[in-house]
Design an enzyme around this catalytic site. Structure first.
Site, PDB file in Angstrom:
ATOM      1  N   GLU A 309       0.848  -1.193   0.000  1.00 22.24           N
ATOM      2  CA  GLU A 309       0.000   0.000   0.000  1.00 22.24           C
ATOM      3  C   GLU A 309       0.882   1.241   0.000  1.00 22.24           C
ATOM      4  O   GLU A 309       1.685   1.441   0.910  1.00 22.24           O
ATOM      5  CB  GLU A 309      -0.922   0.011   1.218  1.00 22.24           C
ATOM      6  CG  GLU A 309      -1.846   1.229   1.253  1.00 22.24           C
ATOM      7  CD  GLU A 309      -2.788   1.203   2.432  1.00 22.24           C
ATOM      8  OE1 GLU A 309      -3.856   0.565   2.306  1.00 22.24           O
ATOM      9  OE2 GLU A 309      -2.444   1.786   3.469  1.00 22.24           O
ATOM     10  N   ASP A 311       0.487   4.828   0.563  1.00 18.12           N
ATOM     11  CA  ASP A 311      -0.616   5.502   1.240  1.00 18.12           C
ATOM     12  C   ASP A 311      -0.355   7.001   1.371  1.00 18.12           C
ATOM     13  O   ASP A 311       0.589   7.555   0.805  1.00 18.12           O
ATOM     14  CB  ASP A 311      -0.827   4.841   2.603  1.00 18.12           C
ATOM     15  CG  ASP A 311      -2.259   5.001   3.118  1.00 18.12           C
ATOM     16  OD1 ASP A 311      -3.067   5.685   2.460  1.00 18.12           O
ATOM     17  OD2 ASP A 311      -2.561   4.434   4.182  1.00 18.12           O
ATOM     18  N   GLU A 701     -51.010  26.127 -75.465  1.00 15.18           N
ATOM     19  CA  GLU A 701     -51.557  26.346 -74.137  1.00 15.18           C
ATOM     20  C   GLU A 701     -52.519  25.212 -73.815  1.00 15.18           C
ATOM     21  O   GLU A 701     -53.057  24.563 -74.708  1.00 15.18           O
ATOM     22  CB  GLU A 701     -52.300  27.683 -74.064  1.00 15.18           C
ATOM     23  CG  GLU A 701     -51.417  28.893 -74.210  1.00 15.18           C
ATOM     24  CD  GLU A 701     -52.201  30.194 -74.078  1.00 15.18           C
ATOM     25  OE1 GLU A 701     -53.389  30.115 -73.671  1.00 15.18           O
ATOM     26  OE2 GLU A 701     -51.645  31.257 -74.371  1.00 15.18           O
TER      27      GLU A 701
END
Length: 860
Positions: A309, A311, A701
């Site tokens: 560990e 720490d 037309e």
């Protein structure tokens, strides 16, 4: 016989005298001869490992030389003469003093080593001598802590040979070995080759430390230059080896602080720590530490018991080639909430076997969205890690879920090479590797996982308000590991996933190799077999893989200007750029897309300065404002909104919703160069002749028939009101049904003729409409009666509406009276000789069987 080399035995004499002191209370008071005594010394030295084999062989040669050359008597006479003259005793004293520089045995000071006798005073005297201290074979029990001053060397006869332990009577609160100035520290301490037995059994099976660093087997405080080699620490009430700062209690001064009196320059190697109370090896508020080739395993308790560990407040720590087994955490790099996290930690080679969480990096108290951000949890680099069969069969930490790796609240974590392997897939059913709880800037590369077939996720970047972010995941190989190979949670904006290969044919109900909630990860190189989906992004499945890139993208481009994070430049040269969001330049040179949603492709020296603008295959062109397009043009500019310039040179388009084309000028865009225009209201303008592309030459037309039926081509028609029918004899001919009208009006092609309101003369009624923000145009006003939901057919699709050729050269039906050059009249719609128009050509002679012929007639 050749004389052997004797100089190498100069120091041997000193060692002999130490043995004489032990074996000969007074010189020559034994019956053995001098040579026998010397050989006894060699035998003893060889037993205790002080001589190597080659030294013993050389000594045997010396003995052979002395005996064979008849020097035995001479040596005996000389030594006896020295004794008679008193010189030998002086020599012995001198050599003993010199020998002590090599070390003193605790047994010399009365240590018994039977595991029952209190040997503490012998240790204290040996240490107080100032000489290196040697612990021989035996089990040495002590009644209080062994305190180590500066400049101390303690070595033993080897792990499991030399054992130091606490007597059963020692109360809770003492560490077995501790430096004597634990407040401000010591220096230059060397410990090696013995076992420390904390005898925690004296307190019962659940014994734990009384607080702080107390009750550890070896506790180093505030010290520097400490070497701990080949130490075995067993049955520790708290920690096996504890490296910490000054004081017996750990300081809790707040994140971002630095505790005073750190330990530093600490070297721990080849140590073992089984049967832990808490951690095997732990560091706290200390710096410049190396831990190598150590093995920490099988803790007694089920708390946060870690192999190694690193720490609170530890920094600049290097771990190399260590092993952990059956712990909660194999390697835990962490801190409590009100202290600095451990930082700048290197882990190079570690094997975790059967640990719950092989590698666990966290800063407690900084995980949730409402917690303060960690000021110190930064910089962890890992290389060549192994995780074997992670599990929590023993129920550590209230049955915490196993993990191969968990990263929480740390910034700047790099893992290069991690092999995770299990033969027990049922032991890990959640996530194997997690990046979570506000971890940032994490890189995972070279990950190999095998056998985690029941894990929900092989790798998971957890999302939400306290999720991880800024994560790079690359070069991942998954062998039947994870229903989801790599999963990314919600709310994560910066994730890159590349080169993931997965085989999932041994997984029950696999989901996807890569699965993300958001739609914006970067993904490339994902492949595998056995998964129904290769990538699932924002709920959309991509079964054949997917490539996603975020951020500015430049490819196959020699040079470029600035590229926006949502822009791209591809296959371009000469400092092309995409400076706005959602902009791009493709296959172009010296071109810049400056506005959002703009694109330049296949062009040179072009600029888009407005959004939604596009320039294609053009040279020296520019767009501004909104929604303009220039295609296959040069030296042109489109301004305004939604304008198009096509195949033009020197054209300036302005206004809105126009299509323009033209050519002119000398490279300066101008509206005067427009030759063709089409406006938003359908107004078409041309600057020159409009011609038909065929030979049709009449004008027509649309007219509606009286009976609502179609009238066949070529019949002459007349009006009945506003509608038409076939013309009869004597009626005025207005034209003929035509298929060759070049211009046709009145089709009402796209909309109902009443869609827009009209005035009394049939003209459209207009109103001013804001068609874009700030852009106003006159638009026809919608008829309130108009229903856009009704289906509409143009007049050209309805049979009652017919095209009538009114003027021009029209093909008409004729009888046998019609002659070229004469006029015509009508009889049942068929032309007969008369005075209307001029017959130009009879194209199909009259046939009685058909009842008509065909002639081209010019009508005016």
């Amino acid at each position: 016989m050749q004389k052997p080399e004797l100089r190498r035995f100069e120091k041997l004499g000193e060692m002999m005298v130490q043995v004489y002191e032990r074996y000969l209370p007074t010189a020559f008071d034994e019956s053995m001869t001098l040579l026998e005594k010397m050989n006894k010394i060699i035998e003893y030295l060889n037993q205790i490992g002080r001589l190597t084999n080659d030294v013993v062989e050389e000594w045997n040669k010396v003995m052979e030389w002395i005996l064979n050359d008849g020097l035995e008597d001479y040596v005996k006479e000389t030594l006896e003469k020295w004794y008679e003259e008193g010189k030998f005793a002086d020599l012995v004293i001198q050599v003993i003093d010199e020998l002590k520089q090599f070390g003193v045995s605790v047994k010399t000071y009365g240590a018994v080593g039977d595991g029952k006798t209190d040997d503490i005073e012998a240790f204290e005297k040996a240490i107080a001598s100032g000489y290196p201290v040697y612990i021989p074979n035996g089990k040495f029990a002590v009644s209080r802590s062994i305190k180590i001053p500066s400049n101390t060397v303690i070595t033993g006869a080897g792990i499991d040979n030399a054992v130091v332990t606490f007597l059963d009577s020692v109360p809770l609160g003492d560490s077995l070995m501790i430096n004597d100035n634990y407040a401000t520290g010591n220096e230059n301490i060397y410990l090696s080759d013995f076992t420390l037995d904390g005898n925690c059994q004296r307190f019962g099976v659940n014994a734990i430390g009384s607080g702080g660093s107390r009750d550890s087997n070896l506790s180093i405080h505030a010290s520097k230059n400490v070497h701990i080699n080949r130490i075995k620490s067993i049955n520790a009430t708290l920690h096996g080896i504890d490296i910490t700062c000054g004081g017996l209690d750990y300081p809790y001064m707040g994140d971002g602080t630095t505790a005073p009196y750190p330990s530093r320059d600490i070297y721990i190697s080849d140590c073992e720590a089984p049967s832990l109370g808490d951690d095997g090896i732990t560091t706290n508020n200390s710096e410049y530490i190396t831990i190598s080739n150590c093995n920490c395993h099988d803790p007694r308790l089920l708390n946060n018991c870690n192999g190694i560990e690193i720490d609170d407040g530890s920094r600049h720590v290097q771990l190399s080639n260590n092993i952990s087994k059956n712990c909660f955490g194999g390697v835990e790099v962490k801190a409590h909430g009100n202290v600095p996290a451990a930082y700048n930690v290197s882990i190079n080679g570690h094997m975790s076997i059967g640990d719950v969480r092989s590698y666990n990096f966290r800063h407690i108290g900084h995980h949730s969205a409402t917690d303060p951000e960690s000021m110190s949890a930064k910089n962890i680099i890992c290389n060549n890690l192994m995780s074997v069969n992670p599990n929590n069969k023993r129920g550590f930490q209230n049955n915490a879920a196993p993990r191969v790796l968990a990263v929480s609240a740390y910034y700047g974590v790099v893992v290069n090479g991690l092999s995770a392997y299990t033969t027990e897939p049922a032991n890990l059913t959640e996530t194997a590797i997690s990046v979570q709880f506000r971890a940032r800037n994490v890189s995972l590369s070279g990950i190999v996982m095998t056998g985690f077939s029941m894990a929900e996720n092989a790798i998971y970047v957890i999302g939400g308000s306290r999720g991880g972010d800024s994560v790079n995941i690359s070069n991942v190989t998954l062998n039947n590991s994870g229903r989801n190979g790599v999963a990314i949670g919600s709310g994560i904006d910066n994730v890159s996933i590349s080169n993931v290969s997965a085989i999932g044919d041994g997984i029950a109900n696999p989901i996807a190799i890569v699965k993300t909630v958001n739609s914006n990860p970067q993904i490339s190189g994902v492949n595998g077999i056995g998964y129904p989906t290769v990538c699932q992004v924002a709920g959309v499945a991509y079964n054949d893989g997917l490539t996603l890139f975020n951020g500015a993208f430049r490819g196959a481009t020699s040079s470029s200007e600035f590229i926006h994070s949502e822009g791209f430049v591809l296959g371009s040269t000469s400092k092309s750029g995409a400076t706005a969001s959602k902009s791009g330049v493709v296959s172009s040179s010296n071109s810049i897309a400056k506005a959002e949603r703009s694109l330049i492709a296949g062009s040179a020296s072009c600029t888009t300065s407005g959004s939604y603008n596009t320039i294609l295959s053009s040279l020296n062109c520019e767009t501004t404002d909104t929604g303009n397009l220039i295609s296959t043009s040069s030296a042109s500019k489109a301004t305004g909104n939604r304008n198009i310039i096509l195949a033009s040179y020197g054209v300036l388009a302005s206004g809105s919703y126009k299509v323009n084309g033209g050519y002119g000028g000398e490279g300066t865009p101008s509206a005067s160069n427009i030759k063709l225009g089409n406006s938003l209201n359908g107004h078409i303008k041309a600057k020159n002749t409009v011609t038909g592309a065929n030979t049709w030459s009449d004008y027509g037309e649309y007219f509606e028939s009286v009976d609502g039926q179609a009238i066949e081509t070529g019949y002459l028609v007349t009006l009945e009101g506003s509608k038409i029918r076939k013309a009869q004899e004597g009626e005025k001919i207005i034209g003929a049904i035509s298929e060759t009208a070049g211009i046709i009006l009145g089709e009402s092609t796209w909309n109902w003729q009443g869609q827009y309101l009209k005035n009394e003369f049939g003209g459209l009624i207009y109103e001013t409409v804001e068609i874009d923000e700030g852009v106003f145009e006159k638009m026809p006003k919608i008829n309130p009666s108009y229903n856009p939901k009704l289906e509409y057919l143009s007049r050209g699709e309805r049979p009652e509406w017919n095209i009538v050729g009114l003027i021009g050269q029209i093909m008409v039906r004729i009888d046998d009276t019609v002659k070229i050059g004469s006029g015509i009249s009508a009889k049942d719609g068929i032309a007969t000789d008369g005075d209307t128009g001029i017959v130009m050509q009879i194209t199909t002679p009259y046939e009685s069987s058909k009842g008509y012929g065909v002639a081209k007639v010019l009508l005016k």
